[in-house]
Design an enzyme around this catalytic site. Structure first.
Site, mmCIF file in Angstrom:
data_model
loop_
_atom_site.group_PDB
_atom_site.id
_atom_site.type_symbol
_atom_site.label_atom_id
_atom_site.label_comp_id
_atom_site.label_asym_id
_atom_site.label_seq_id
_atom_site.Cartn_x
_atom_site.Cartn_y
_atom_site.Cartn_z
ATOM 1 N N LYS A 13 0.871 -1.106 -0.084
ATOM 2 C CA LYS A 13 0.306 0.039 -0.032
ATOM 3 C C LYS A 13 0.783 1.365 -0.190
ATOM 4 C CE LYS A 13 -2.181 -0.818 3.860
ATOM 5 N NZ LYS A 13 -1.588 -2.322 4.063
ATOM 6 N N ARG A 88 -10.188 0.795 7.799
ATOM 7 C CA ARG A 88 -10.077 -0.507 8.311
ATOM 8 C C ARG A 88 -11.170 -1.227 9.042
ATOM 9 N NH1 ARG A 88 -4.001 0.215 8.502
ATOM 10 N NH2 ARG A 88 -3.029 -1.619 8.882
ATOM 11 N N ARG A 127 12.042 -5.980 7.475
ATOM 12 C CA ARG A 127 12.217 -5.024 6.692
ATOM 13 C C ARG A 127 12.964 -3.900 7.577
ATOM 14 N NH1 ARG A 127 6.335 -2.384 5.179
ATOM 15 N NH2 ARG A 127 5.947 -2.529 7.500
ATOM 16 N N ARG A 161 10.240 -0.829 12.355
ATOM 17 C CA ARG A 161 9.083 -0.642 13.032
ATOM 18 C C ARG A 161 9.148 -1.515 14.258
ATOM 19 N NH1 ARG A 161 4.641 0.465 8.428
ATOM 20 N NH2 ARG A 161 3.799 -0.903 9.991
ATOM 21 N N ARG A 172 -1.426 -8.632 12.978
ATOM 22 C CA ARG A 172 -1.690 -7.692 12.188
ATOM 23 C C ARG A 172 -2.643 -8.187 11.066
ATOM 24 N NH1 ARG A 172 3.939 -5.063 11.027
ATOM 25 N NH2 ARG A 172 2.726 -3.806 9.524
HETATM 26 P P1 AP5 Z 1 4.676 -1.529 2.001
HETATM 27 O O1 AP5 Z 1 4.681 -0.678 0.700
HETATM 28 O O2 AP5 Z 1 5.413 -0.983 3.139
HETATM 29 O O3 AP5 Z 1 3.462 -2.273 2.211
HETATM 30 P P2 AP5 Z 1 2.418 -1.685 3.100
HETATM 31 O O4 AP5 Z 1 1.146 -2.359 2.583
HETATM 32 O O5 AP5 Z 1 2.045 -0.141 3.237
HETATM 33 O O6 AP5 Z 1 2.473 -2.372 4.572
HETATM 34 P P3 AP5 Z 1 2.742 -1.988 6.041
HETATM 35 O O7 AP5 Z 1 3.189 -2.840 7.026
HETATM 36 O O8 AP5 Z 1 3.135 -0.395 6.163
HETATM 37 O O9 AP5 Z 1 0.870 -1.921 6.451
HETATM 38 P P4 AP5 Z 1 0.236 -2.160 7.723
HETATM 39 O O10 AP5 Z 1 -1.012 -1.970 6.842
HETATM 40 O O11 AP5 Z 1 0.390 -3.146 8.532
HETATM 41 O O12 AP5 Z 1 0.739 -0.865 8.491
HETATM 42 P P5 AP5 Z 1 0.120 0.642 8.959
HETATM 43 O O13 AP5 Z 1 1.189 1.437 8.989
HETATM 44 O O14 AP5 Z 1 -0.762 0.997 7.921
HETATM 45 O O15 AP5 Z 1 5.638 -2.710 1.558
HETATM 46 C C1 AP5 Z 1 6.076 -3.952 2.301
HETATM 47 C C2 AP5 Z 1 7.482 -4.303 1.876
HETATM 48 O O16 AP5 Z 1 7.427 -5.152 0.676
HETATM 49 C C3 AP5 Z 1 8.504 -3.328 1.714
HETATM 50 O O17 AP5 Z 1 9.740 -3.609 2.131
HETATM 51 C C4 AP5 Z 1 8.393 -3.299 0.148
HETATM 52 O O18 AP5 Z 1 9.710 -2.709 -0.544
HETATM 53 C C5 AP5 Z 1 7.992 -4.635 -0.293
HETATM 54 N N1 AP5 Z 1 6.982 -4.801 -1.446
HETATM 55 C C6 AP5 Z 1 6.154 -4.131 -1.672
HETATM 56 N N2 AP5 Z 1 5.595 -4.558 -2.846
HETATM 57 C C7 AP5 Z 1 6.198 -5.539 -3.309
HETATM 58 C C8 AP5 Z 1 6.275 -6.443 -4.365
HETATM 59 N N3 AP5 Z 1 5.068 -6.210 -5.311
HETATM 60 N N4 AP5 Z 1 6.826 -7.439 -4.528
HETATM 61 C C9 AP5 Z 1 7.926 -7.473 -3.582
HETATM 62 N N5 AP5 Z 1 7.999 -6.940 -2.787
HETATM 63 C C10 AP5 Z 1 7.316 -5.655 -2.380
HETATM 64 O O19 AP5 Z 1 -0.660 0.392 10.150
HETATM 65 C C11 AP5 Z 1 0.365 0.002 11.427
HETATM 66 C C12 AP5 Z 1 -0.762 0.077 12.528
HETATM 67 O O20 AP5 Z 1 -1.305 1.069 12.866
HETATM 68 C C13 AP5 Z 1 -1.724 -1.059 12.456
HETATM 69 O O21 AP5 Z 1 -1.313 -2.354 12.965
HETATM 70 C C14 AP5 Z 1 -2.590 -0.423 13.735
HETATM 71 O O22 AP5 Z 1 -2.254 -0.730 14.789
HETATM 72 C C15 AP5 Z 1 -2.595 0.894 13.480
HETATM 73 N N6 AP5 Z 1 -3.421 1.633 12.447
HETATM 74 C C16 AP5 Z 1 -3.223 2.222 10.961
HETATM 75 N N7 AP5 Z 1 -3.998 2.604 10.264
HETATM 76 C C17 AP5 Z 1 -5.350 2.414 11.181
HETATM 77 C C18 AP5 Z 1 -6.652 2.410 11.078
HETATM 78 N N8 AP5 Z 1 -7.296 2.851 10.129
HETATM 79 N N9 AP5 Z 1 -7.376 2.208 11.979
HETATM 80 C C19 AP5 Z 1 -6.703 1.501 13.226
HETATM 81 N N10 AP5 Z 1 -5.754 1.126 13.521
HETATM 82 C C20 AP5 Z 1 -4.845 1.686 12.162
#
Ligand code: AP5
Ligand code: ZN
Length: 217
Positions: A13, A88, A127, A161, A172
């Site tokens: 994402k 979410r 990562r 992280r 997660r």
């Molecule tokens: P990356 O692009 O970072 O993936 P991502 O989907 O953004 O992953 P996140 O881990 O950041 O998502 P998340 O939803 O768990 O975290 P968030 O910060 O939203 O890619 C991941 C890795 O893969 C990278 O190394 C990249 O290079 C690699 N990659 C990407 N695409 C690839 C491909 N096609 N092929 C190979 N490699 C690839 O949330 C964190 C926490 O915050 C949650 O757990 C929750 O506690 C809280 N939170 C956030 N938003 C909310 C909400 N709306 N409601 C409630 N709690 C929330």
């Protein structure tokens, strides 16, 4: 244009949102980034969110919606927003529809990044990023050429992280399936949903997304 990117942790994402931001002049709005900033600043919301995020659970709708509403009040969002990691829950999806409707807007497309769970645990645990330039690395897939030195800028300041360990990533993923995956049906019913194979290489996924945002390209 207002886009929602749906997908489990590690689906790409953030990676794809940053590319779409550059290409289409949209604003990436990541509730994960906003929450991490609140934690770093030690705000009241940040203090409440910290332990929840370290467990891999979802932060309360109340906190997340308040943070999002504040951010959307800023002028730059008028150009169009890529919602990365929001909504979410069903309550968040309803709040977003209402917020956009107030401004005379709506979701133009919701994109579900479809991936394999086991691969996601591996992608996310391991990562790390360069704190100086933001370059992303991985213990197995992409180590710096010289141990402990960023390929891009020469810094040795790497960050992980706190929620990127195998145990928290598994939680997660569970939270995603229980609370977020049902939103796929919400957007499908509105006729704005497209699924994309996000196991494909990053550039191929970007091409699919570009074609959805701007079918003329
Ligand atoms: P990356 O692009 O970072 O993936 P991502 O989907 O953004 O992953 P996140 O881990 O950041 O998502 P998340 O939803 O768990 O975290 P968030 O910060 O939203 O890619 C991941 C890795 O893969 C990278 O190394 C990249 O290079 C690699 N990659 C990407 N695409 C690839 C491909 N096609 N092929 C190979 N490699 C690839 O949330 C964190 C926490 O915050 C949650 O757990 C929750 O506690 C809280 N939170 C956030 N938003 C909310 C909400 N709306 N409601 C409630 N709690 C929330
Ligand atoms: Zn660097």
């Amino acid at each position: 244009t207002n886009l929602v990117l749906l997908g489990p942790p590690g689906a790409g994402k953030g990676t794809q949102a940053r590319r779409l931001e550059e290409r289409f002049g949209l604003v990436q709005l990541s509730t994960g980034d906003l929450l991490r900033a609140a934690v770093a600043q030690g705000t009241e919301a940040g203090l409440a969110a910290k332990a929840v995020m370290e467990r891999g659970d979802l932060v309360s709708d109340e906190i997340v919606i308040a943070i999002l509403r504040d951010r959307m009040a800023r002028d730059d969002c008028r150009a169009g927003v890529i919602f990365d990691g929001f909504p979410r829950t069903a309550a968040q999806a309803e709040a977003l529809d209402a917020l956009l409707a107030e401004a005379g807007g709506a979701i133009t497309a919701a994109i579900s990044l479809e991936v394999d769970d086991a691969a996601m645990v591996e992608r996310v645990s391991g990562r790390f990023t360069c704190a100086s330039c933001g370059e992303g690395y991985h213990d197995r897939f992409k180590r710096p050429a010289a141990e402990d030195i960023c390929d891009n800028c020469g810094s040795s300041d790497f960050r992980r992280r706190p929620d990127d360990n195998a145990e928290t990533v598994a939680q997660r993923l569970r939270a995603y399936h229980a609370q977020t995956a049902p939103l796929i049906a919400h957007y499908d019913a509105k006729g704005v949903l497209t699924g994309v194979d996000a196991m494909a290489p990053i550039d191929a996924v970007s091409e699919s997304l570009t074609a959805i945002v701007d079918p003329a390209t």
